[in-house]
Design an enzyme around this catalytic site. Sequence first.
Site, PDB file in Angstrom:
ATOM      1  NE  ARG A  15      33.545  36.448  26.618  1.00 13.87           N
ATOM      2  CZ  ARG A  15      33.988  37.470  27.182  1.00 13.87           C
ATOM      3  NH1 ARG A  15      33.832  38.597  25.963  1.00 13.87           N
ATOM      4  NH2 ARG A  15      34.234  37.897  28.274  1.00 13.87           N
TER       5      ARG A  15
ATOM      6  CG  HIS B 106      37.004  42.681  39.638  1.00 13.01           C
ATOM      7  ND1 HIS B 106      38.390  43.166  39.736  1.00 13.01           N
ATOM      8  CD2 HIS B 106      36.394  42.634  40.727  1.00 13.01           C
ATOM      9  CE1 HIS B 106      38.830  43.024  41.058  1.00 13.01           C
ATOM     10  NE2 HIS B 106      37.523  42.601  41.783  1.00 13.01           N
TER      11      HIS B 106
ATOM     12  CE  LYS C  35      38.484  33.939  35.543  1.00 14.88           C
ATOM     13  NZ  LYS C  35      38.298  35.043  36.364  1.00 14.88           N
TER      14      LYS C  35
END
Lengths: 169, 505
Positions: free
Chosen positions: B294, B237, B118
Amino acid sequence: MRYFTKQQGQKEAVPVDLESLGQDRYRLTVNGKTFQVDALSVDQGTLSLLVDGQSYNVEFEENGDEIGTLVRGQVNRTDVADERKLRMRAAAGSFSVEGRQVILAPMPGKVVKVLVKVGEEVKEGQGLVVVEAMKMENELKSPKAGKVTEVFAKEGTAVENNAKLVVVE
Amino acid sequence: MPKIRKVLVANRGEIAIRVMRTCKDLGIATVAVYSEADRSALHVRTADQAYLVGPPPSRESYLVQERILEVAKQSGADAIHPGYGFLSENASFVRACEKAGITFIGPPAAAMDAMGEKTRARANMIKAGVPVVPGTTEPIGTIEEAREYAQKIGFPIMLKAAGGGGGKGMRRVEGLGDFDSAWRSAKSEAMSSFGNDAVYIEKYLEKPHHVEIQVFADQYGNTIHLNERECSAQRRHQKVVEETPSPILTPELRAKMGEVAVKAAKAVNYVGAGTVEFLVDVHRNFYFLEMNTRLQVEHPVTEWVTGLDLVAMQIRAAEGEKLPLFEAPTPRGHAIEVRVYAEDPARNFMPSPGKIHALRVPSGPNVRDDSGVFAGFTVPNYYDPMISKLSVWGATREEAIARAKRALSEYVVKGITTNIRYLHGILSHPEFVGGDYDTSFLTRQHTELLGQEDSKLSEVALLASTLHAFQRDQKRAKTLPSRSGGGDSGNRISPWRLALKSRRR
């Protein structure tokens, strides 16, 4: 025929008087209120219920003495016993969260952590054991305040559904 | 590039079946892989061929690259579709496929590398001129540095695992007081989940919306976006409900975010289906969060409103075909997806694996259920608790909500506990219906979403349970042999027991 029922959150068992009128029709009396019910069993575990012209499709699921129902998206769990069973269960101390409580594994999984020891005093809602299943950790809590009298759970071991983990008295 | 003839689907559950369905639509043969826990799983029965890859834990089966490649060779598969999760964002696996001469249906390894970690993705995006949430572009070394940085950008902040996903290694920190413990637990969770304890800091945005843009690119640099998905209904999340179009986006904002998402994909030479995730703040400023390289769980809602088959497009892109369209189609109507989980919301979302005794799946106009289960299947304890995705289409948002609720009311799963009623609660909640719910919605409204009991239905449940007990007792009484009657079934001692008694003597 008299049954005693207890829904989640109820403290006292409620008597329900049931009379069969034949042809799938019944008269039920609960707390002085009488219902005429048409109850057609449509397949195993499904009942088509007509109460005062209202149609309810009820799905059942039995778990011991507890009967789970699904009606219009609402899930209810009801403990139903007849008089003989009620007497037996009163003797065994079940039908309430008083007395000896055996905390069982609610699903198969792995014991990640045991949070209490034998002899320890616990509060209601206090964490006892952490079990991991489906990649998530779940803390199992004490249903009552009391003393831990037995610990069966061992860290790192796999447990089956309904395996005994801890006893609180 | 030659046409793909046989696809190995390196996944399980609903997504494996979803991919296989499109393969069959396209006349492509399919190969399943399965762990010892999944012999009876639906994906094994849906495929043309199936191979065992190892014991139940995914680390020893679905994640073993060598074994998957071995099966690809053995079965004669010329391509691998990874689904989501497992090996879907593993650049080393993509390289291994390439080396073995097998087409990987997904983006190139370099694009995954650029977006995988990230902090690297943030740095790449800043370079490409994409707005990112204020925070560090590098993992932070020491707790002192981290504390200092957090104070500089101001609390609340988010600690995030650099190699992360799925909410693991993520902590919201309100102030200096709980910083140290959050730092330690984020690091340890990151280590155990991703084998890498690198953590970075991001400014926490108040009441943000999670809006993501579906992008698609061919091998020739043609890149488009396929509109957005609103994914703010999240718990820990993890997304629970998704919809498109987002109720908070204007056509102008959609065009702007789409343009930025395309820019982000182009910056890393992306190919195939990908998703650029953004946080949108109360002033409708948007910031890059991360890119998922993806196909995503929530892709059906995009398929509903665009009329496209994203898996078919992935396969065509992998074969080297050019994109069939060169700009975002205007969203047609409204789609909602809910994730059906094997869990008990009333007991703190405790997982509920086990045998499904009965299953009735909703159908009817504009209802789609992507499921990996069937009546009689035992939901294993080893994998994610999502068992099905229910998605619907409506001409308007109101119609889609009503249809989703109708479909949920038809859904019957017996044997395990599911979140079906909880999902119904979300779709009925005024905040959801109003269309302006942020990422804290599910946590804030937790108690309300569990649903107030309808006392009339509780009364019906009481009557029904009593009737059920009565009918059961009647049935038992009929089938049990009479204890007092005549014949041989009375209280006489069985000849077997007599024989045993005499032998013991």
